[in-house]
Design an enzyme around this catalytic site. Structure first.
Site, PDB file in Angstrom:
ATOM      1  N   ASP A 162       0.825  -1.204   0.000  1.00  0.00           N
ATOM      2  CA  ASP A 162       0.000   0.000   0.000  1.00  0.00           C
ATOM      3  C   ASP A 162       0.864   1.261   0.000  1.00  0.00           C
ATOM      4  OD1 ASP A 162      -0.892  -1.273   3.152  1.00  0.00           O
ATOM      5  OD2 ASP A 162       0.682   0.209   2.818  1.00  0.00           O
ATOM      6  N   ASP A 221       6.282   7.168  14.086  1.00  0.00           N
ATOM      7  CA  ASP A 221       6.838   6.320  15.144  1.00  0.00           C
ATOM      8  C   ASP A 221       8.348   6.078  15.011  1.00  0.00           C
ATOM      9  OD1 ASP A 221       6.295   4.766  12.906  1.00  0.00           O
ATOM     10  OD2 ASP A 221       5.087   3.274  13.945  1.00  0.00           O
ATOM     11  N   ASP A 245       0.946   5.323   0.919  1.00  0.00           N
ATOM     12  CA  ASP A 245       0.336   6.416   1.672  1.00  0.00           C
ATOM     13  C   ASP A 245       0.898   7.742   1.196  1.00  0.00           C
ATOM     14  OD1 ASP A 245      -1.023   4.524   3.159  1.00  0.00           O
ATOM     15  OD2 ASP A 245       0.512   4.439   4.707  1.00  0.00           O
TER      16      ASP A 245
END
Ligand code: ATP
Ligand code: MG
Length: 453
Positions: free
Chosen positions: A64, A144, A66
């Site tokens: 995927d 993160d 983003d």
């Protein structure tokens, strides 16, 4: 947030021009490129970000893509007809191209809770809502891990590194941005992400990022169980299940996510360890071959040791076997679902897989055919094969059923009617009257055919 070192962390980025990195547009999905170009042409900044940039730089093929932008979700929606806005906790836009969804997130800021024009909500140090828009610099430091904060700029095809992600890619290390304890308190699921991504990428977890696990692992109990379910599927059903499992165990995090599994394994049963590891390895192999995998089988594997031990405990105390297995399954599933919200349709299948296990030991003609016709026969049989390390008799039982399935129906019927089955592939004669069951396990066999009702 003033004590947060991230407040001064991101300054000027290191910019890696196109000719000095390996990301090629050939490896970016058409849909993602369309979104990036449309945003750029409309005057917004537009970057590929997160796992996709990381994986492309490592030579992988991201599943995927983003996108991060300075356009707000409403502005994104105006640009794309095929766009819907989702999420309350973390509001973003999904641009849909057939089966592919490109996630478009507006840069998040580091504003204080209640800051003007924003919507950030923090409870006991945990970020429960994060909808304050900000700059790309702020967006980078609220991510993160440093390797997850690299941006690929569609304006000039460069990569921007605000926090040292390129260094960590070279070191193959998962380092957190900012103070590890603070970052885990904000979102305890980051501990699982550290373990999962280290396993997936073959990275090590930076010692500073691993140090808080022991003291803060318990915070996972407070994370929403639906999120832990999603994270569990990513860990175990993405082709790196066995490595993720070993990593979780090595990090001491398994007991917070799957307490029953950790307990059963700690009792030191090698056959159980082998069942769990082989089950995960088989799942990984199926994922690599693009075959379907079901969460039910996975969780049945992870929880088997505890269900079996509890059921045998009840039986030893005089509870009727069918009832004992059912009671054990309900208890273990109930405890697990408080942590990881396994949907009901899967817990039902898990319970069936377990309940069918004692029935493999009954090899009378009628029962064999009835079991073979059961909708969960295949899964339960695969599960039986995983139990081979329990004992020689169990391995033989698996071989018996394998052989029985390979026979034409009439031949099997004749064999079960009285005479011995034809020799199995390894030439051991298999006699239906004396099935290869473990005698000391007799107690587990439901009496009077109750298991069939
Ligand atoms: P995967 O390969 O599993 O998709 P990923 O890093 O892309 O790994 P996603 O869940 O797709 O994981 O998240 C995309 C990006 O969003 C991450 O790379 C990271 O920058 C950011 N992110 C995701 N989860 C968190 C979190 N809990 N805290 C901070 N940033 C996060
Ligand atoms: Mg991703």
């Amino acid at each position: 947030m003033n004590s947060d070192p991230r407040n001064d962390a991101a300054t000027a980025p290191r910019i890696i021009p196109r000719e000095q990195h390996s990301i090629s547009r050939k490896n970016i999905s058409k849909a993602a490129l369309r979104v990036l170009y449309r945003l750029h042409e409309s005057g917004y900044s537009a970057f590929l970000v997160g796992g996709a940039v990381r994986d492309l730089l490592l030579g992988g093929h991201p599943k995927d893509f983003d996108v991060a932008t300075n356009a707000t979700p409403d502005e994104v929606k105006k640009l794309f007809r095929n766009c819907r806005l989702i999420g309350r906790r973390f509001r973003l836009a999904h641009v849909v191209f057939g089966p592919e969804i490109i996630e478009v997130a507006t840069f998040r800021g580091l504003g204080e809770e209640g800051a003007e024009g924003g919507d950030r909500h923090i409870v006991d140090g945990r970020i429960v809502r994060d909808n304050i828009w900000g700059s790309i610099e702020e967006d980078a430091v609220r991510r993160d891990f440093r390797v997850n904060a690299l941006y690929y700029d569609i304006a000039d095809f460069s990569v921007r590194d605000y926090v040292g992600g390129m260094q960590d890619l070279a070191d193959r290390s998962m380092r957190l941005i900012g103070d590890p304890e603070l970052r885990y308190r904000e979102d305890p699921v980051r501990m699982l992400r550290a373990a999962r991504l280290a396993a997936k990428l073959n990275f090590r977890i930076d010692p500073a990022a691993a140090a808080p696990f022991e003291n803060l692992g318990y915070l996972l109990a407070e994370a929403p169980s639906a999120r832990l379910y999603d994270e569990s599927l990513k860990m175990f059903l993405s082709g790196h299940g066995l490595k993720s499992f070993r990593m979780l165990e090595a990090c001491g995090l398994l007991k917070f996510l799957f307490p029953a599994t950790a307990r059963a394994l700690q009792r030191g049963d090698q056959a159980l360890r082998s069942l769990v590891e082989q089950g995960l390895a088989n799942t990984d192999a199926r994922v690599k071959e693009d075959k379907s995998v079901t969460p039910a089988f996975l969780f049945a594997v992870l929880l088997w040791g505890e269900v079996r031990d509890q059921a045998l405990g009840w039986i030893a105390r005089g509870i009727e076997p069918t009832e004992a297995w059912q009671r054990a399954a309900v208890r273990v599933v109930g405890e697990q679902c408080q942590r990881v919200a396994i949907p009901r349709r899967f817990t039902l299948t898990m319970e069936e897989i377990w309940a069918l296990q004692p029935r493999f030991e009954q090899v009378q003609r009628k029962r064999v055919f009835r079991l073979m016709a059961h909708p969960r026969f295949r899964a339960a049989f695969d599960f039986l094969l995983l139990r081979a390390p329990e004992s020689a008799a169990m391995a033989q039982l698996g071989a018996w059923w394998q052989h029985a399935q390979a026979l034409p129906q009439e031949m099997l019927a004749t064999a079960l009617g009285g005479g011995p089955l034809p020799p199995s592939p390894d030439d051991k004669p298999l006699t239906p009257e004396r099935p290869p069951v473990r005698r000391r396990r007799r107690v587990r066999r439901p009496k009077g055919g109750k298991a069939e009702s």
